[in-house]
Design a protein around this motif. Structure first.
Motif, PDB file in Angstrom:
ATOM      1  N   THR A 196       0.274 -11.279  -2.135  1.00 25.32           N
ATOM      2  CA  THR A 196       0.027  -9.974  -1.529  1.00 25.32           C
ATOM      3  C   THR A 196       0.391  -8.866  -2.512  1.00 25.32           C
ATOM      4  OG1 THR A 196       0.574 -10.858   0.658  1.00 25.32           O
ATOM      5  CG2 THR A 196       0.495  -8.467   0.440  1.00 25.32           C
ATOM      6  N   ILE A 197      -0.520  -7.904  -2.646  1.00 26.13           N
ATOM      7  CA  ILE A 197      -0.282  -6.702  -3.432  1.00 26.13           C
ATOM      8  C   ILE A 197      -0.063  -5.552  -2.456  1.00 26.13           C
ATOM      9  CG2 ILE A 197      -1.233  -5.105  -5.135  1.00 26.13           C
ATOM     10  CD1 ILE A 197      -0.706  -7.869  -6.271  1.00 26.13           C
ATOM     11  N   ALA A 198       0.961  -4.747  -2.692  1.00 17.57           N
ATOM     12  CA  ALA A 198       1.224  -3.571  -1.862  1.00 17.57           C
ATOM     13  C   ALA A 198       1.142  -2.322  -2.731  1.00 17.57           C
ATOM     14  CB  ALA A 198       2.599  -3.668  -1.210  1.00 17.57           C
ATOM     15  N   TYR A 199       0.582  -1.252  -2.169  1.00 18.63           N
ATOM     16  CA  TYR A 199       0.558   0.007  -2.905  1.00 18.63           C
ATOM     17  C   TYR A 199       0.773   1.171  -1.945  1.00 18.63           C
ATOM     18  CZ  TYR A 199      -4.335   0.555  -1.343  1.00 18.63           C
ATOM     19  OH  TYR A 199      -5.482   0.676  -0.591  1.00 18.63           O
ATOM     20  N   VAL A 200       1.273   2.272  -2.499  1.00 15.41           N
ATOM     21  CA  VAL A 200       1.497   3.491  -1.727  1.00 15.41           C
ATOM     22  C   VAL A 200       0.831   4.650  -2.452  1.00 15.41           C
ATOM     23  CG1 VAL A 200       3.613   2.748  -0.581  1.00 15.41           C
ATOM     24  CG2 VAL A 200       3.763   3.788  -2.841  1.00 15.41           C
ATOM     25  N   LEU A 201       0.411   5.655  -1.661  1.00 16.62           N
ATOM     26  CA  LEU A 201      -0.304   6.809  -2.181  1.00 16.62           C
ATOM     27  C   LEU A 201       0.515   8.070  -1.978  1.00 16.62           C
ATOM     28  CD1 LEU A 201      -3.829   6.046  -0.644  1.00 16.62           C
ATOM     29  CD2 LEU A 201      -2.936   5.323  -2.867  1.00 16.62           C
ATOM     30  N   ASP A 202       0.330   9.031  -2.874  1.00 21.75           N
ATOM     31  CA  ASP A 202       1.017  10.309  -2.747  1.00 21.75           C
ATOM     32  C   ASP A 202       0.510  11.057  -1.515  1.00 21.75           C
ATOM     33  OD1 ASP A 202       2.730  12.386  -3.448  1.00 21.75           O
ATOM     34  OD2 ASP A 202       1.211  13.397  -4.659  1.00 21.75           O
ATOM     35  N   LYS A 203       1.411  11.786  -0.871  1.00 21.93           N
ATOM     36  CA  LYS A 203       1.092  12.641   0.277  1.00 21.93           C
ATOM     37  C   LYS A 203       0.529  11.851   1.456  1.00 21.93           C
ATOM     38  CE  LYS A 203       0.304  16.647  -2.680  1.00 21.93           C
ATOM     39  NZ  LYS A 203      -0.640  17.703  -3.125  1.00 21.93           N
ATOM     40  N   THR A 204       0.913  10.583   1.565  1.00 21.63           N
ATOM     41  CA  THR A 204       0.548   9.781   2.728  1.00 21.63           C
ATOM     42  C   THR A 204       1.805   9.124   3.270  1.00 21.63           C
ATOM     43  OG1 THR A 204       0.138   7.722   1.516  1.00 21.63           O
ATOM     44  CG2 THR A 204      -1.707   9.279   1.705  1.00 21.63           C
ATOM     45  N   SER A 205       1.707   8.576   4.469  1.00 20.82           N
ATOM     46  CA  SER A 205       2.856   7.916   5.099  1.00 20.82           C
ATOM     47  C   SER A 205       2.487   6.488   5.475  1.00 20.82           C
ATOM     48  CB  SER A 205       3.304   8.699   6.342  1.00 20.82           C
ATOM     49  OG  SER A 205       3.728   9.997   5.999  1.00 20.82           O
ATOM     50  N   ALA A 206       1.978   5.736   4.508  1.00 23.55           N
ATOM     51  CA  ALA A 206       1.539   4.377   4.809  1.00 23.55           C
ATOM     52  C   ALA A 206       1.733   3.471   3.603  1.00 23.55           C
ATOM     53  CB  ALA A 206       0.073   4.371   5.239  1.00 23.55           C
ATOM     54  N   VAL A 207       1.847   2.169   3.891  1.00 19.51           N
ATOM     55  CA  VAL A 207       1.883   1.124   2.876  1.00 19.51           C
ATOM     56  C   VAL A 207       0.656   0.244   3.098  1.00 19.51           C
ATOM     57  CG1 VAL A 207       3.150  -0.854   1.970  1.00 19.51           C
ATOM     58  CG2 VAL A 207       4.401   1.153   2.795  1.00 19.51           C
ATOM     59  N   HIS A 208      -0.104  -0.002   2.043  1.00 21.60           N
ATOM     60  CA  HIS A 208      -1.344  -0.767   2.142  1.00 21.60           C
ATOM     61  C   HIS A 208      -1.146  -2.136   1.485  1.00 21.60           C
ATOM     62  CE1 HIS A 208      -3.389   3.015   3.237  1.00 21.60           C
ATOM     63  NE2 HIS A 208      -2.602   3.546   2.318  1.00 21.60           N
ATOM     64  N   LEU A 209      -1.539  -3.197   2.187  1.00 18.89           N
ATOM     65  CA  LEU A 209      -1.372  -4.562   1.700  1.00 18.89           C
ATOM     66  C   LEU A 209      -2.737  -5.191   1.455  1.00 18.89           C
ATOM     67  CD1 LEU A 209       1.416  -5.845   4.134  1.00 18.89           C
ATOM     68  CD2 LEU A 209       1.690  -4.663   1.949  1.00 18.89           C
ATOM     69  N   VAL A 210      -2.903  -5.812   0.280  1.00 21.70           N
ATOM     70  CA  VAL A 210      -4.145  -6.485  -0.106  1.00 21.70           C
ATOM     71  C   VAL A 210      -3.813  -7.935  -0.427  1.00 21.70           C
ATOM     72  CG1 VAL A 210      -6.048  -6.555  -1.766  1.00 21.70           C
ATOM     73  CG2 VAL A 210      -5.120  -4.345  -1.023  1.00 21.70           C
ATOM     74  N   SER A 211      -4.596  -8.864   0.110  1.00 21.28           N
ATOM     75  CA  SER A 211      -4.324 -10.283  -0.116  1.00 21.28           C
ATOM     76  C   SER A 211      -4.881 -10.736  -1.460  1.00 21.28           C
ATOM     77  CB  SER A 211      -4.926 -11.129   1.008  1.00 21.28           C
ATOM     78  OG  SER A 211      -6.329 -10.958   1.076  1.00 21.28           O
ATOM     79  N   LEU A 212      -4.175 -11.674  -2.077  1.00 25.11           N
ATOM     80  CA  LEU A 212      -4.564 -12.267  -3.356  1.00 25.11           C
ATOM     81  C   LEU A 212      -4.611 -13.778  -3.159  1.00 25.11           C
ATOM     82  CD1 LEU A 212      -5.092 -11.832  -6.412  1.00 25.11           C
ATOM     83  CD2 LEU A 212      -2.627 -11.955  -6.766  1.00 25.11           C
TER      84      LEU A 212
END
Length: 239
Positions: free
Chosen positions: A133-149
């Motif tokens: 699993t890859i996780a990333y966060v974006l500026d000026k947002t309030s969420a964590v996004h998970l992408v499967s590998l």
């Protein structure tokens, strides 16, 4: 600024001036070992390479034993590269062009370009221990996004985890089975922990009086980290 350890245990630091500085683990003397004319945005090290990402769309693979030698450039991103992580023997990068890219270190073209959005501003990327699993966060947002590998391929966005309103994450890491996120909450630093898809602990440091120069900051940080790890224990005693 970004930092990592080389194969000898020395500290490597990449700075906004484009330099990679090595701090000797024994005497902490500093030496500039490599550099570029752009801001270093992220830094990794393997036994073979020092891997550097920068604001000018480039990823450099630098010879770890002879840092004056650039083995190859990875140049597919069309906007700045904000983060890189190693997922097993593969490299995953994220940039302002809205793409995650999967690389084999011995090749100059990506194995896969995985678009996760339009142009945006990613500020952190991490991978779990099993490299699934890859996780990333974006500026000026309030969420964590998970992408499967899976099987060496980025497959799909499997989950978006919302943080409390007002949280602006700026970094993310994986510790064991948990994602740890740091950033700002209403202009005060915060740490959050995500376990099994749920934000079960969040600690803001808003109560700190920043005007007191005599504050024992190390004790304050230890106290808050202890509460993050042991939320039911309100004591500040050392473990």
């Amino acid at each position: 600024m970004s930092a990592t350890f080389d194969k000898h245990g020395n500290v490597l630091v990449g700075d906004k001036f484009g330099d990679i500085v090595r701090f000797n683990k024994t005497d902490f003397k500093s030496t500039v070992v490599a550099g570029c004319v752009s801001m270093v945005t992220d830094l990794l090290a393997t036994p073979q390479y020092i891997i550097m990402a920068d604001r000018d769309e480039k990823i450099r693979l630098i010879n770890a034993d002879h840092p004056v030698l650039i083995e190859r450039f990875l140049l597919q991103h069309t906007e700045y590269v904000s983060g890189i992580v190693l997922a097993g023997e593969q490299l995953v990068s994220i940039g302002g062009d809205g793409c995650l890219m999967l690389w084999a270190l011995e090749k100059e073209v990506p194995l896969q370009v995985f678009r996760v959005g339009d142009s945006f501003d990613p500020v952190g990327i991490a991978v779990n221990k099993d490299a699934t699993t890859i996780a990333y966060v974006l500026d000026k947002t309030s969420a964590v996004h998970l992408v499967s590998l899976e099987n060496g391929r980025l497959v799909e966005t499997i989950q978006t985890i919302n943080l409390p309103t007002g949280c602006r994450p700026s970094t993310i890491a994986c510790v064991g089975k948990e994602w740890i996120i740091g950033g700002k909450l209403e202009d005060a630093p915060f740490l959050a922990r995500i376990n099994d898809g749920q934000v079960d602990v969040i600690r803001a440091f808003a109560e700190l009086d920043l005007s007191k120069e005599s504050q024992d900051w190390s004790q304050i940080v230890r106290s808050h980290l202890r509460k993050l790890k042991y939320p039911k224990d309100d004591s500040d005693a050392d473990e």
